[in-house]
Design an enzyme around this catalytic site. Structure first.
Site, PDB file in Angstrom:
ATOM      1  N   GLU A   1      45.018  36.527  41.512  1.00  0.00           N
ATOM      2  CA  GLU A   1      44.387  37.427  42.502  1.00  0.00           C
ATOM      3  C   GLU A   1      44.399  36.850  43.924  1.00  0.00           C
ATOM      4  O   GLU A   1      44.559  37.647  44.847  1.00  0.00           O
ATOM      5  CB  GLU A   1      42.933  37.735  42.094  1.00  0.00           C
ATOM      6  CG  GLU A   1      42.778  38.265  40.696  1.00  0.00           C
ATOM      7  CD  GLU A   1      42.691  37.156  39.656  1.00  0.00           C
ATOM      8  OE1 GLU A   1      42.440  36.001  40.045  1.00  0.00           O
ATOM      9  OE2 GLU A   1      42.887  37.444  38.480  1.00  0.00           O
TER      10      GLU A   1
ATOM     11  N   ASP B   1      48.043  32.035  35.868  1.00  0.00           N
ATOM     12  CA  ASP B   1      46.602  32.287  35.931  1.00  0.00           C
ATOM     13  C   ASP B   1      46.175  32.483  37.378  1.00  0.00           C
ATOM     14  O   ASP B   1      46.861  32.084  38.322  1.00  0.00           O
ATOM     15  CB  ASP B   1      45.845  31.110  35.312  1.00  0.00           C
ATOM     16  CG  ASP B   1      44.512  31.524  34.700  1.00  0.00           C
ATOM     17  OD1 ASP B   1      43.995  32.598  35.074  1.00  0.00           O
ATOM     18  OD2 ASP B   1      43.995  30.780  33.849  1.00  0.00           O
TER      19      ASP B   1
ATOM     20  N   ASP C   1      39.081  37.227  32.291  1.00  0.00           N
ATOM     21  CA  ASP C   1      38.148  36.403  31.517  1.00  0.00           C
ATOM     22  C   ASP C   1      36.950  37.238  31.064  1.00  0.00           C
ATOM     23  O   ASP C   1      35.812  37.038  31.519  1.00  0.00           O
ATOM     24  CB  ASP C   1      37.695  35.212  32.352  1.00  0.00           C
ATOM     25  CG  ASP C   1      38.854  34.321  32.759  1.00  0.00           C
ATOM     26  OD1 ASP C   1      39.912  34.400  32.118  1.00  0.00           O
ATOM     27  OD2 ASP C   1      38.706  33.557  33.729  1.00  0.00           O
TER      28      ASP C   1
END
Length: 778
Positions: free
Chosen positions: A399, A396, A469
């Site tokens: 970035e 997760d 998300d």
């Protein structure tokens, strides 16, 4: 005489003839191209192969040695012809021609017929000096000229509901839901990869297409493939092939934010088994680790809370005994009380800004430091992989998340320079570190990674990027499709999204999971997920397990079960497609411009696609529709998958689309294998497959099989059975089986069904197959 032989002879002759001329003109011939200076730039043209050329520019007298994070290929010895044409120098391989203007620095790419493919602008490269966090650097910009009506694709996953990237501008900064790569793919059969990892700008307007980045060089690769498949083959040859994922990775994944205890997630697997709804993977989201006063100071400790996960090894063993797999989340940031953070801090391997979660003190490690990658795996392996035997990773925030963002944060140092200068490569390096270390640790388990970001080349690491998300809305479902198609056109085949959308709080009013509109949205999203490389249900606010939407027999439960079961019946087709992706550089989600480039209507059509080479899906993305428009491209006939109705291509039709039906069409000439009804991917051997042949064109399909979850296929442990359909002769030829592997079926049954243009004209045959060639006349 073959063209490469002619090229070799001409190369030798012209080398002798032009050797002194090149020197006199200050153009220096190299083994793979030329070097020269123009417009205060030092310029290198280097052929990496006969179809891939690297153009490298630096300010004159300021040499810079660039090490690519994405490019894994080395230049191949390539036969070249050199010639002078006025102010230009020509370099020609057996596939493309490059002309260089030694006064302007412009570079022009053509095919062998002389047809221009791409024109780098004369005087088109600029270096503007700037200060990068205390280090002298440059803003680097290069412009290109495209044909007026030339369609281009790629650039990444962009949730703007557009497919053709002409006349668009994008700030290339990877964040949650925005996954960029400086790469564009032309319908003319070429692509450009601007090899730069900094926060960058992409801009296409009627005057030019340009990339603008931070760095010390202008460095890009021109690749010519002739068509979209060829382009994807070239970028994978340059940056890495996509490995096989295990068979189970194409089953159904269940997740939510989050399962709080080991028993909770185990009970989910048990209930799927009790309901006899297929499932292969359960995913464990965050905060399985110890929590200190809910401050998250032990964030991502890669260890287990003893109260909630008292026996994690038994937990995983129990999941495996239920014939399911576990993916577990790990993050790139660490809370201040973790052992990992303390070691990274002591070795200056932390990028010193706040990452998720807010107010926790968590900060990301420096993925650009090879030693830091080793340290990350040391803890991950000891705490999880070798400790509990999980089957894959959910990476997760790759970035990564950036909390309380300040401009000065981008000046922070990494092992390769400022954070600003390498930010977009974060996910690539994080995925690389885990994938390569896992394979070194256990070569008998294929790497499976679910990750929230990506970059060109990430396909090399068994990674499947999801769209982030996203909100649970109809318009967001619609935006997923062109975003996925453009992402796959940068060469990364694996992509998925949270079925139903991540944030679903808006649906709490009106019944939550029983809200009729949310139920319909979820079913439509699941239909899309059925024809994505990974089929994965996940979200927050509302639970996503199938029984939360109603009991078996209710329309919403049954519509979901129908799609999950269809996914499993398609596994022989999907797994064979995975082999095509890995061996032949194929693509799972194929925008129609890949197979029908001459049909200009496909150039802007981003809401439907081929899944594999035969099945065309057009997901429904509107509420309460009964009909759905589907474009059937020219040059092919099409069969409605559900009714077997045949329709000629070259038109848009309104197809029936009741809630339980996704518009799905089969290309004439297709051969589709269907497997047995199963509860998990490997439950039954494929000893009796239903093979549907769709008449109207010649067809070919290669049925691929292997051991399912190791790398023995790389050593030749696999089999292929080729099915060839001759439409004129109405004959199906099944080849001799090629190859073998442990546990291979020696005999089996094929249940053949010929579907003809008249829906009533069907023939069926059942044949025994022992691996020897056989022909069946219909």
């Amino acid at each position: 005489m073959k063209i490469h032989q002619i090229s070799t002879i001409l190369f030798a002759i012209l080398t002798l003839f032009f050797g002194n001329v090149l020197s006199a003109q200050t153009v220096r011939k190299t083994a793979q191209g030329i070097n020269f200076s123009a417009q205060q730039l030092d310029i290198s043209v280097q052929f990496y192969s006969s179809n891939t050329v690297r153009i490298y520019k630096t300010p004159k007298g300021r040499p810079y040695v660039k090490t690519s994070l994405a490019v894994t290929a080395k230049p191949e010895k390539t036969a070249l012809i050199f010639a002078q044409k006025g102010k230009n120098y020509m370099i020609k391989s057996k596939e493309i021609q490059v002309d260089v203007n030694t006064e302007t620095g412009g570079v022009y790419f053509s095919d062998l017929s002389g047809k221009q493919l791409l024109h780098e602008k004369d005087y088109g490269t600029q270096f503007s000096a700037l200060n990068d966090g205390g280090t002298p650097s440059f803003k680097v910009r290069t412009g290109f000229l495209l044909d007026k009506d030339e369609a281009i694709f790629g650039v990444g996953q962009i949730l703007d509901n557009k497919f053709n990237r002409r006349n668009s501008a994008h700030h290339l900064q990877n964040e949650n839901m925005s996954t960029y790569s400086p790469f564009f793919h032309s319908v003319k059969g070429y692509a450009v990869f601007w090899d730069n990892y900094s926060i960058s700008e992409f801009n296409d307007n009627p005057q030019e297409l340009s990339f603008e980045s931070l760095g010390h060089c202008s460095d890009y690769y021109f690749m010519y493939g002739g068509n979209a498949d060829g382009v994807i083959s070239k970028i994978r040859a340059l940056t890495g092939k996509a490995p096989m994922l295990p068979l189970w990775a194409y089953g159904f994944f269940q997740s939510k934010e989050r399962y709080n205890t080991q028993e909770e997630s185990l009970d989910v697997v048990k209930k799927y088994r009790e309901l006899k709804v297929p499932l292969d993977v359960i995913i464990q989201d965050w905060r399985y680790w110890p929590e200190f006063n809910k401050t998250d100071s032990a964030w991502n400790s890669q260890s287990f809370d003893q109260l909630r996960f008292p026996n994690p090894k038994k937990w995983v063993d129990d999941i495996h005994q239920l014939n399911a797999k576990l993916l577990i989340v790990t993050w790139p940031g660490f809370g201040p009380k973790t052992a990992q953070r303390k070691e990274f801090d002591s070795k200056n391997m932390i990028i010193n800004f706040d990452t998720w979660p807010p107010n926790s003190g968590a900060r990301p490690y420096d993925v650009f430091n090879p030693q830091a990658l080793n340290i990350y795996w040391k803890y991950l392996n000891k705490g999880i992989f070798s400790h509990i035997g999980n089957d894959g990773w959910w990476l997760d925030s790759t970035e990564p998340d950036h909390i309380n963002k300040k401009d000065s944060d981008f000046n922070l140092p990494t092992n390769l320079g400022s954070y600003r200068s390498v930010k977009n490569g974060f996910s690539l390096m994080h995925n690389k570190g885990i994938a390569t270390h896992q394979r070194e640790t256990n070569d008998q388990k294929r790497v499976v990674i679910l990750t929230r970001s990506g970059f060109v080349g990430q396909q090399l690491y068994g990674s499947n990027t999801w769209s982030g998300d996203v909100n649970s809305t109809w318009d967001m479902l619609e935006k997923q499709i062109p975003a996925a198609l453009n992402y796959t056109l940068i060469g990364i085949p694996n992509w998925n999204s949270d079925i139903g959308g991540f944030f679903a709080g808006r649906w709490r009013k009106g019944g939550g999971n029983k809200n009729p509109e949310f139920q319909e949205l979820y079913v439509r999203w699941m239909q899309f997920g059925t024809f994505s490389p990974m089929m994965r249900s996940h979200g927050t606010d509302l639970p996503r397990e199938i029984w939360n939407f109603g009991e078996k027999g209710s329309w919403c439960f049954d519509a979901q079960e129908k799609m999950i079961k269809l996914r499993y019946r398609l596994l022989p087709y999907i797994y064979s497609t995975s082999w095509d992706v890995s061996r032949n550089d194929g693509t799972f989600m194929r925008p129609l411009m890949m197979d029908f480039a001459k049909d200009k209507k496909t150039h802007d059509l981003g809401n439907q696609y081929l899944f594999g080479r035969s099945l065309m899906v057009s997901p429904v993305t509107k509420y309460q529709v009964k009909k759905w428009p589907v474009y059937l491209p020219k040059t092919s006939g099409w069969y409605n998958f559900w009714t077997n109705q045949f329709i000629e291509g070259g038109k848009t039709i309104d197809t029936d689309a009741p809630i339980e039906i996704v518009p799905l069409y089969v290309k004439a000439g297709s051969i589709i294998p269907l497997g047995p009804d199963v509860q998990y991917a490997s439950e039954k051997k494929w000893d009796s497959l239903d093979i549907s042949i769709y008449a109207g064109a010649d067809g070919k399909f290669i049925l691929y099989e292997d051991e399912g979850d190791n790398y023995n296929y790389e050593k030749g442990a696999f089999s292929e059975i080729t099915f060839l359909w001759s439409d004129d002769n109405k004959t199906l030829n099944i080849s001799n089986r090629k190859g073998s592997f442990k546990g291979m079926l020696n005999t089996r049954k094929f249940n053949l069904r010929l579907i003809s243009k008249s829906a009533k004209a069907q023939e069926t045959r059942s044949i025994a197959y022992d691996g020897s060639q056989i022909s069946i006349k219909f």
